[in-house]
Scaffold this motif. Sequence first.
Motif, PDB file in Angstrom:
ATOM      1  N   VAL A 132       0.834  -1.201   0.000  1.00 14.21           N
ATOM      2  CA  VAL A 132       0.000   0.000   0.000  1.00 14.21           C
ATOM      3  C   VAL A 132       0.871   1.255   0.000  1.00 14.21           C
ATOM      4  CG1 VAL A 132      -1.647   1.338   1.363  1.00 14.21           C
ATOM      5  CG2 VAL A 132      -1.973  -1.122   1.072  1.00 14.21           C
ATOM      6  N   ALA A 133       1.952   1.248   0.767  1.00 12.27           N
ATOM      7  CA  ALA A 133       2.827   2.417   0.820  1.00 12.27           C
ATOM      8  C   ALA A 133       3.403   2.746  -0.554  1.00 12.27           C
ATOM      9  CB  ALA A 133       3.956   2.182   1.827  1.00 12.27           C
ATOM     10  N   HIS A 134       3.817   1.713  -1.287  1.00 13.96           N
ATOM     11  CA  HIS A 134       4.392   1.961  -2.620  1.00 13.96           C
ATOM     12  C   HIS A 134       3.317   2.382  -3.615  1.00 13.96           C
ATOM     13  CE1 HIS A 134       8.603   1.008  -2.020  1.00 13.96           C
ATOM     14  NE2 HIS A 134       8.247  -0.039  -1.297  1.00 13.96           N
ATOM     15  N   LEU A 135       2.129   1.811  -3.495  1.00 12.58           N
ATOM     16  CA  LEU A 135       1.048   2.203  -4.398  1.00 12.58           C
ATOM     17  C   LEU A 135       0.585   3.635  -4.146  1.00 12.58           C
ATOM     18  CD1 LEU A 135      -1.088  -1.069  -4.312  1.00 12.58           C
ATOM     19  CD2 LEU A 135       0.398  -0.289  -6.177  1.00 12.58           C
ATOM     20  N   SER A 136       0.908   4.175  -2.968  1.00 13.26           N
ATOM     21  CA  SER A 136       0.494   5.530  -2.610  1.00 13.26           C
ATOM     22  C   SER A 136       1.515   6.588  -3.012  1.00 13.26           C
ATOM     23  CB  SER A 136       0.258   5.626  -1.095  1.00 13.26           C
ATOM     24  OG  SER A 136      -0.716   4.710  -0.663  1.00 13.26           O
ATOM     25  N   THR A 137       2.699   6.179  -3.466  1.00 13.32           N
ATOM     26  CA  THR A 137       3.755   7.156  -3.715  1.00 13.32           C
ATOM     27  C   THR A 137       3.443   8.104  -4.867  1.00 13.32           C
ATOM     28  OG1 THR A 137       4.931   5.570  -5.124  1.00 13.32           O
ATOM     29  CG2 THR A 137       5.575   5.670  -2.795  1.00 13.32           C
ATOM     30  N   SER A 138       2.505   7.746  -5.731  1.00  6.30           N
ATOM     31  CA  SER A 138       2.148   8.625  -6.846  1.00  6.30           C
ATOM     32  C   SER A 138       1.207   9.748  -6.416  1.00  6.30           C
ATOM     33  CB  SER A 138       1.470   7.813  -7.949  1.00  6.30           C
ATOM     34  OG  SER A 138       0.275   7.228  -7.456  1.00  6.30           O
ATOM     35  N   GLY A 139       0.843   9.774  -5.136  1.00  8.20           N
ATOM     36  CA  GLY A 139      -0.089  10.772  -4.644  1.00  8.20           C
ATOM     37  C   GLY A 139      -1.521  10.289  -4.590  1.00  8.20           C
ATOM     38  N   ALA A 140      -1.732   8.997  -4.870  1.00  8.69           N
ATOM     39  CA  ALA A 140      -3.086   8.453  -4.847  1.00  8.69           C
ATOM     40  C   ALA A 140      -3.648   8.457  -3.430  1.00  8.69           C
ATOM     41  CB  ALA A 140      -3.075   7.026  -5.395  1.00  8.69           C
ATOM     42  N   GLU A 141      -4.924   8.804  -3.297  1.00  8.68           N
ATOM     43  CA  GLU A 141      -5.634   8.700  -2.025  1.00  8.68           C
ATOM     44  C   GLU A 141      -6.424   7.391  -2.067  1.00  8.68           C
ATOM     45  OE1 GLU A 141      -7.905  12.140  -1.127  1.00  8.68           O
ATOM     46  OE2 GLU A 141      -6.206  13.521  -1.322  1.00  8.68           O
ATOM     47  N   LEU A 142      -5.874   6.384  -1.439  1.00 12.55           N
ATOM     48  CA  LEU A 142      -6.399   5.033  -1.582  1.00 12.55           C
ATOM     49  C   LEU A 142      -7.429   4.704  -0.503  1.00 12.55           C
ATOM     50  CD1 LEU A 142      -3.049   3.145  -2.292  1.00 12.55           C
ATOM     51  CD2 LEU A 142      -4.636   4.154  -3.944  1.00 12.55           C
ATOM     52  N   THR A 143      -8.404   3.915  -0.895  1.00 12.53           N
ATOM     53  CA  THR A 143      -9.323   3.287   0.049  1.00 12.53           C
ATOM     54  C   THR A 143      -8.955   1.806   0.096  1.00 12.53           C
ATOM     55  OG1 THR A 143     -11.097   4.854  -0.484  1.00 12.53           O
ATOM     56  CG2 THR A 143     -11.724   2.786   0.591  1.00 12.53           C
ATOM     57  N   VAL A 144      -8.575   1.328   1.268  1.00  9.47           N
ATOM     58  CA  VAL A 144      -8.017  -0.020   1.398  1.00  9.47           C
ATOM     59  C   VAL A 144      -8.850  -0.830   2.387  1.00  9.47           C
ATOM     60  CG1 VAL A 144      -5.977  -1.374   2.001  1.00  9.47           C
ATOM     61  CG2 VAL A 144      -5.704   0.876   0.922  1.00  9.47           C
ATOM     62  N   ARG A 145      -9.161  -2.050   2.004  1.00 10.71           N
ATOM     63  CA  ARG A 145      -9.849  -2.975   2.902  1.00 10.71           C
ATOM     64  C   ARG A 145      -9.063  -4.286   2.943  1.00 10.71           C
ATOM     65  NH1 ARG A 145     -13.676  -0.351  -0.076  1.00 10.71           N
ATOM     66  NH2 ARG A 145     -15.270   0.818   1.079  1.00 10.71           N
ATOM     67  N   ARG A 146      -9.024  -4.913   4.105  1.00  7.15           N
ATOM     68  CA  ARG A 146      -8.265  -6.151   4.280  1.00  7.15           C
ATOM     69  C   ARG A 146      -9.156  -7.241   4.850  1.00  7.15           C
ATOM     70  NH1 ARG A 146      -2.232  -4.582   6.455  1.00  7.15           N
ATOM     71  NH2 ARG A 146      -2.156  -2.460   5.666  1.00  7.15           N
ATOM     72  N   GLN A 147      -8.902  -8.467   4.403  1.00  5.33           N
ATOM     73  CA  GLN A 147      -9.583  -9.632   4.966  1.00  5.33           C
ATOM     74  C   GLN A 147      -8.615 -10.794   4.988  1.00  5.33           C
ATOM     75  OE1 GLN A 147     -13.006 -11.015   2.791  1.00  5.33           O
ATOM     76  NE2 GLN A 147     -13.560 -12.531   4.329  1.00  5.33           N
ATOM     77  N   LEU A 148      -8.425 -11.379   6.157  1.00  5.38           N
ATOM     78  CA  LEU A 148      -7.529 -12.525   6.310  1.00  5.38           C
ATOM     79  C   LEU A 148      -8.356 -13.801   6.288  1.00  5.38           C
ATOM     80  CD1 LEU A 148      -4.637 -13.593   6.828  1.00  5.38           C
ATOM     81  CD2 LEU A 148      -5.153 -13.443   9.283  1.00  5.38           C
ATOM     82  N   LEU A 149      -8.025 -14.689   5.365  1.00  4.20           N
ATOM     83  CA  LEU A 149      -8.681 -15.990   5.263  1.00  4.20           C
ATOM     84  C   LEU A 149      -7.767 -17.058   5.846  1.00  4.20           C
ATOM     85  CD1 LEU A 149     -10.017 -15.820   1.581  1.00  4.20           C
ATOM     86  CD2 LEU A 149     -11.144 -15.032   3.672  1.00  4.20           C
ATOM     87  N   GLY A 150      -8.370 -18.064   6.499  1.00  5.75           N
ATOM     88  CA  GLY A 150      -7.598 -19.162   7.046  1.00  5.75           C
ATOM     89  C   GLY A 150      -7.401 -19.013   8.540  1.00  5.75           C
TER      90      GLY A 150
END
Length: 222
Positions: free
Chosen positions: A200-218
């Motif tokens: 997520v940190a690298h995907l944000s370096t372009s200045g993108a304002e990201l909406t992130v959701r996480r789900q752990l399976l298992g």
Amino acid sequence: MLELRPDYRALLLTVDGLIPGPGDAMSEALLTRAEEFARAALAESAVEDLPHVAAWREAYRAFDAKPQRTRNSLEALTRRAPAGLPRINRLTDTYNAISVLHQVPIGGEDLDRYVGVPRLVRASGEEPFDTTAEGVGVMEHPEPGEVVWRDDEGVTCRRWNWRQARRTQLSESTTRALFIIDALDPCTDEELATVADELVAHLSTSGAELTVRRQLLGRPSG
């Protein structure tokens, strides 16, 4: 797939607001780091003896896949890295590099091309899989019993984390993505979270304002 590997976990990361495009200075620097990491690792050990690669080879054998013929994505990238990783687009290059650096398989799917919800299943053998053979688009089918990711339209990734379908690949126009970060022991849940944070940190370096959701399976590790 806990009947095959009780230690299996997947961290599903949905990311909205991505800024897509061709590779840039950030993704190039990350790929270079990954190539240097792989050279150092393979100077000390054969690729099949790296702990996470060895774990995935064992998992493939559990559903009768031959790891020497169909290498999981982590092994394929690690083998290729010393001679140079592929340059595809900013988003794909970023997750490929992080996969090598953290030694976990990562897949990326374009959510706007997804139909329904992702699920990991044993294939019947009738599901369609949109791929290429010798540069030509073809429709294939998984082997019965093969572990696949799929949506309502067909297989999105064969053999757990071997090959992605063309239909849902990330492109230079992708703004919404699903990243699947796979783990077997000795990878811990804490390490999975670290991988997600770095991605997520690298995907944000372009200045993108990201909406992130996480789900752990298992089952939780430890």
